[in-house]
Scaffold this motif. Sequence first.
Motif, mmCIF file in Angstrom:
data_model
loop_
_atom_site.group_PDB
_atom_site.id
_atom_site.type_symbol
_atom_site.label_atom_id
_atom_site.label_comp_id
_atom_site.label_asym_id
_atom_site.label_seq_id
_atom_site.Cartn_x
_atom_site.Cartn_y
_atom_site.Cartn_z
ATOM 1 N N SER A 199 0.830 -1.210 0.000
ATOM 2 C CA SER A 199 0.000 0.000 0.000
ATOM 3 C C SER A 199 0.866 1.263 0.000
ATOM 4 O O SER A 199 0.476 2.283 -0.544
ATOM 5 N N ARG A 200 2.026 1.145 0.625
ATOM 6 C CA ARG A 200 2.935 2.299 0.679
ATOM 7 C C ARG A 200 3.828 2.402 -0.553
ATOM 8 O O ARG A 200 4.315 3.474 -0.890
ATOM 9 N N GLN A 201 4.051 1.265 -1.238
ATOM 10 C CA GLN A 201 5.071 1.231 -2.305
ATOM 11 C C GLN A 201 4.552 1.381 -3.727
ATOM 12 O O GLN A 201 5.281 1.790 -4.607
ATOM 13 N N VAL A 202 3.302 0.938 -3.967
ATOM 14 C CA VAL A 202 2.878 0.765 -5.355
ATOM 15 C C VAL A 202 2.504 2.074 -6.045
ATOM 16 O O VAL A 202 2.053 3.024 -5.409
ATOM 17 N N LEU A 203 2.702 2.071 -7.341
ATOM 18 C CA LEU A 203 2.248 3.186 -8.181
ATOM 19 C C LEU A 203 1.892 2.615 -9.559
ATOM 20 O O LEU A 203 2.633 1.814 -10.114
ATOM 21 N N SER A 204 0.746 3.051 -10.079
ATOM 22 C CA SER A 204 0.300 2.549 -11.383
ATOM 23 C C SER A 204 0.415 3.635 -12.441
ATOM 24 O O SER A 204 -0.012 4.769 -12.229
ATOM 25 N N PHE A 205 1.006 3.230 -13.563
ATOM 26 C CA PHE A 205 1.252 4.150 -14.683
ATOM 27 C C PHE A 205 0.127 4.030 -15.718
ATOM 28 O O PHE A 205 -0.598 3.036 -15.729
ATOM 29 N N PRO A 206 0.010 5.028 -16.600
ATOM 30 C CA PRO A 206 -1.004 4.915 -17.654
ATOM 31 C C PRO A 206 -0.778 3.630 -18.453
ATOM 32 O O PRO A 206 0.360 3.337 -18.834
ATOM 33 N N ILE A 207 -1.832 2.861 -18.623
ATOM 34 C CA ILE A 207 -1.735 1.685 -19.500
ATOM 35 C C ILE A 207 -3.079 1.503 -20.187
ATOM 36 O O ILE A 207 -4.116 1.514 -19.562
#
Length: 375
Positions: free
Chosen positions: A345-353
């Motif tokens: 929860s602290r680490q993730v990041l989602s990029f445009p896909i």
Amino acid sequence: MEKIQLVDLKNQYLKIEKEIDKAVLDVIKSTAYINGPEVKSFQSDLEKYLNAKHVIPCGNGTDALQIALMALDIQPGDEVLTPSFTYVATCEVVALLGATPVFVDVYPDTFNIDVEDLERKITDKSKVIIPVHLYGQCADMENLLKVAKKHNLKVVEDTAQGIGANHTFSNGDVSKAGTMGDIGTISFFPSKNLGAYGDGGAMVTNNDELAGKLRMIANHGQSKRYYHDKIGVNSRLDSIQAAILRVKLRYLDDYIKARNEAAEYYHRAFESTPHITAPVTASFSNHVYHQYTVKLHDVDRDALQKHLADKGIPTNIYYPLANHKQEAFTGMVKPEHLDVTEELSRQVLSFPIHTELTDEQLEHITQSTLEFVNG
Ligand SMILES: *Cc1c(COP(=O)(O)O)cnc(C)c1O
């Protein structure tokens, strides 16, 4: 360069504009708006695509989960095991039926349900396991199905993010996500990999008896018109959405390919930095990249998001607060720690896909990210 979006539905539509417009107009002119022939045709097209015996369309992916649990006779007091690291819908329906969600941790590499933690949490009240094929790759179904069988539990696969993904078993058999458990549930929310132009959902099963039950519950518990055997719900896929989905299903494999190409671009760019761990795909699955979600190391995530937003690049966090920490579930679950989930929860990041990303956009996104994380 066109404005970068998390999901670009407009350009995807423009490529199939004529086919979509015709499909929609045909339904309007037919006036068969509810349960028209397009719904039946889409159902059988999807059965073929998934190589599944029964597809039962419904109103949305959340209804699909709820109806699945109702068909499995989930009662107040029963326990349903789900990952905490998922969209709220997976766990919400459990609570809505008066059952207790039991939250299971996930693997740090694939983000999918940890089968050892799952087995530890099984009690004599456990009834159902809901694995989620998170971000578009299959959970470890081979081992999960073994655990389910050993403890006599039913399995509902939340396939909202995983439609089209393949799971390969150790004997070489390949199955589509959503067809391995007792019931699979799918969402056609517009941003999902097979997205309608509104809400939509479906349930999948190879079991004739369950198919009948699912169909009945989705239709007011009706076995025959105006004869109600069970308390049900009203959950339908409308004909216009079915017509749109029929067109888009023909492109689903191309869409998956386009998403994989974008993912490859990201992989190549992010390989060079120790600050980013690119998504890891399990050996038994392929990935349909509903999300491209990385783990950040020694990076100020808020500051990175702001840096990217200033450059016209949207990003998102799925999910900033895991379900076992949500206010809504307090009192329902034991206070507990799910170490991997909380760290993710602290680490993730989602990029445009999505299916329309250009190399120019991908270069801008990856260069802007690398310049920030590498300081
Ligand atoms: C989107 C989603 C759902 C819910 O689908 P809706 O069609 O929005 O109701 C359920 N589970 C997961 C994992 C999802 O991503």
